[in-house]
Design an enzyme around this catalytic site. Structure first.
Site, mmCIF file in Angstrom:
data_model
loop_
_atom_site.group_PDB
_atom_site.id
_atom_site.type_symbol
_atom_site.label_atom_id
_atom_site.label_comp_id
_atom_site.label_asym_id
_atom_site.label_seq_id
_atom_site.Cartn_x
_atom_site.Cartn_y
_atom_site.Cartn_z
ATOM 1 N N ILE A 201 -32.058 14.470 -28.019
ATOM 2 C CA ILE A 201 -32.340 14.976 -26.678
ATOM 3 C C ILE A 201 -31.695 16.354 -26.575
ATOM 4 O O ILE A 201 -30.553 16.544 -26.984
ATOM 5 C CB ILE A 201 -31.711 14.061 -25.597
ATOM 6 N N GLU A 202 -32.420 17.310 -26.018
ATOM 7 C CA GLU A 202 -31.866 18.637 -25.734
ATOM 8 C C GLU A 202 -31.866 18.831 -24.229
ATOM 9 O O GLU A 202 -32.833 18.488 -23.552
ATOM 10 C CB GLU A 202 -32.722 19.734 -26.373
ATOM 11 N N ILE A 203 -30.781 19.378 -23.719
ATOM 12 C CA ILE A 203 -30.718 19.818 -22.327
ATOM 13 C C ILE A 203 -30.460 21.319 -22.390
ATOM 14 O O ILE A 203 -29.592 21.776 -23.130
ATOM 15 C CB ILE A 203 -29.582 19.124 -21.542
#
Length: 170
Positions: A130-132
């Site tokens: 997951i990338e934020i």
């Protein structure tokens, strides 16, 4: 297929991504309580374990594997690995929350012509990345033509309306 441009398949939007998981309960908990997705009704005619979640205009379809050992667990956080990316309002708040939840993450910075984009990467329970990010800072510039615009910011009110519509359909 050379020379094909535009939208030959008449696509409208991204609908969902599908992820295989070792533990349906653990994955539902992660996507619901960490990323803010809501569980939605899944067709009862499916003859396999799974769950559907919705948020931010897209769905996440979780598929329970029958052979958990077939899912290799990734330990290293590699920003160059396959991932899904979400924009946020405050990178500082995201980092603080991840630290409080004791979720390991890696930071990255993209800099292009003086524009900086901060990124945080971490794994879901099954090792999917997951990338934020604050990717709104980076303009979207087509390779052909001269149009430039920012990535569209997620309007929290619109998201709440979408979730309300989905919940009312259940």
């Amino acid at each position: 297929m050379e020379g094909i441009t535009g939208n030959p398949l008449c696509l409208k939007s991204l609908n969902h991504i599908s992820l295989i998981c070792k533990s349906l309960d653990e994955s539902i908990n992660f996507y619901q309580n960490i990323l803010g997705f809501i569980p939605i009704r899944r067709p009862g005619s499916f003859d396999f374990e799974g769950a559907w979640l919705f948020g931010y205009g897209i769905g996440i379809h979780l598929l329970q594997t029958k052979k958990a050992e077939n899912i290799p667990m990734k330990k290293e956080i590699n920003p160059k690995d396959k991932h899904i990316s979400f924009q946020c309002e405050s990178m500082g708040l995201v980092q603080k929350c991840l630290e409080e939840m004791k979720i390991d993450f890696a930071r990255a910075l993209v800099e292009e012509n003086g524009v900086k984009v901060d990124q945080l990467f971490f794994h879901d329970p099954d090792g999917f990345m997951i990338e934020i990010c604050n990717c709104d800072n980076l303009p979207v510039i087509p390779l052909v033509g001269d149009m430039a615009r920012s990535c569209s910011r997620l309007n929290h009110e619109i998201m709440q309306q979408q979730i309300h519509q989905v919940v009312n359909q259940i």
